[in-house]
Write an enzyme that holds these catalytic residues in place. Structure first.
Site, PDB file in Angstrom:
ATOM      1  N   THR A   1       7.288  -2.932  18.203  1.00 31.44           N
ATOM      2  CA  THR A   1       6.677  -4.221  17.515  1.00 31.44           C
ATOM      3  C   THR A   1       5.133  -3.518  17.009  1.00 31.44           C
ATOM      4  OG1 THR A   1       7.812  -5.656  18.988  1.00 31.44           O
ATOM      5  CG2 THR A   1       5.872  -6.296  17.912  1.00 31.44           C
TER       6      THR A   1
ATOM      7  N   GLY B   1       3.294  -9.017  12.352  1.00 35.67           N
ATOM      8  CA  GLY B   1       3.759 -10.296  12.032  1.00 35.67           C
ATOM      9  C   GLY B   1       3.980 -11.554  12.923  1.00 35.67           C
ATOM     10  N   GLN B   2       3.341 -11.001  14.159  1.00 35.12           N
ATOM     11  CA  GLN B   2       3.421 -12.150  15.121  1.00 35.12           C
ATOM     12  C   GLN B   2       2.348 -13.138  14.829  1.00 35.12           C
ATOM     13  OE1 GLN B   2       2.455  -8.966  15.748  1.00 35.12           O
ATOM     14  NE2 GLN B   2       3.984  -8.059  16.958  1.00 35.12           N
ATOM     15  N   GLN B   3       2.627 -14.592  15.134  1.00 35.33           N
ATOM     16  CA  GLN B   3       1.818 -15.616  15.108  1.00 35.33           C
ATOM     17  C   GLN B   3       0.638 -15.362  15.090  1.00 35.33           C
ATOM     18  OE1 GLN B   3       3.334 -19.141  16.402  1.00 35.33           O
ATOM     19  NE2 GLN B   3       2.586 -20.423  14.716  1.00 35.33           N
TER      20      GLN B   3
ATOM     21  N   ILE C   1      -1.280 -12.934  15.210  1.00 40.52           N
ATOM     22  CA  ILE C   1      -1.808 -11.700  14.269  1.00 40.52           C
ATOM     23  C   ILE C   1      -2.007 -12.399  12.919  1.00 40.52           C
ATOM     24  CG2 ILE C   1      -1.403  -9.494  13.373  1.00 40.52           C
ATOM     25  CD1 ILE C   1      -0.279  -8.714  16.037  1.00 40.52           C
TER      26      ILE C   1
END
Length: 185
Positions: free
Chosen positions: A52, A75-77, A79
């Site tokens: 990731t 693309g984590q929320q 970030i």
């Protein structure tokens, strides 16, 4: 990873070199969409151990006389609010969608819609990679285009490309679209 090619790009932009065939590409999408695997496939790197992306990666890829400097942003929320720090001077926006994750289509559509409304991305060409087409439950590129209302985009050129970052199918077609349709000013 910062490469010598990336440094050369910055120097050419600063000096106004007319032979500059550099494109700055912003690679975005939700977490687990396959962004890093996709760009590693383009760079012909090993994709067997992709983890990731918690920040960003920069890859420089040469194709058809162009140096494509790709900024792969996590693309984590948590970030996503920081994505806007990378908008400036982008020549192309590549948005990657996990075609098999139908439960997140609404979320990915909302994120894409917000990106398309950003002033710093106004008019920036859009390539949507409908990734993970190798999976049996993947939605087709046309189904995704319809669901995201891509046909209503009028302020930029755009393309949706079915692909699989694992098999490399469709990726070259998308990169060729960038080289053929996106010209430096």
């Amino acid at each position: 990873m910062f490469t010598a090619l990336g440094l050369l790009s910055i120097l050419k932009k600063l000096t106004g070199d007319p032979t500059n065939n550099e494109l700055r590409i912003l690679l975005l999408g939700l977490d687990n969409a396959g962004k890093t695997t996709l760009i590693r496939s383009v760079a012909q790197e090993d994709i067997s151990h992709v983890s990731t992306t918690l920040g960003f990666n920069i890859k420089s890829v040469k194709t058809d006389g162009y140096n494509l400097n790709v900024w792969d942003i996590g693309g984590q929320q948590k970030i996503r609010p920081y994505w806007r720090n990378y908008f400036e001077n982008s020549d192309v926006l590549i948005y990657v969608i996990d075609s098999s994750d139908r439960a997140r289509f609404e979320e990915t559509g909302e994120e894409l819609g917000q990106l398309l409304g950003e002033e710093k991305l106004s008019g920036v060409p859009l390539l949507v990679f409908a990734n993970k087409q190798d999976l049996i439950n993947a939605a087709s590129a046309s189904e995704i285009a319809e669901g995201l209302n891509l046909h209503t985009i009028r302020d930029r050129i755009w393309q949706i490309q079915a692909c699989s970052a694992l098999t490399n199918e469709g990726i070259e077609d998308g990169m060729q679209w960038i080289v053929k349709n996106v010209r430096k000013k």
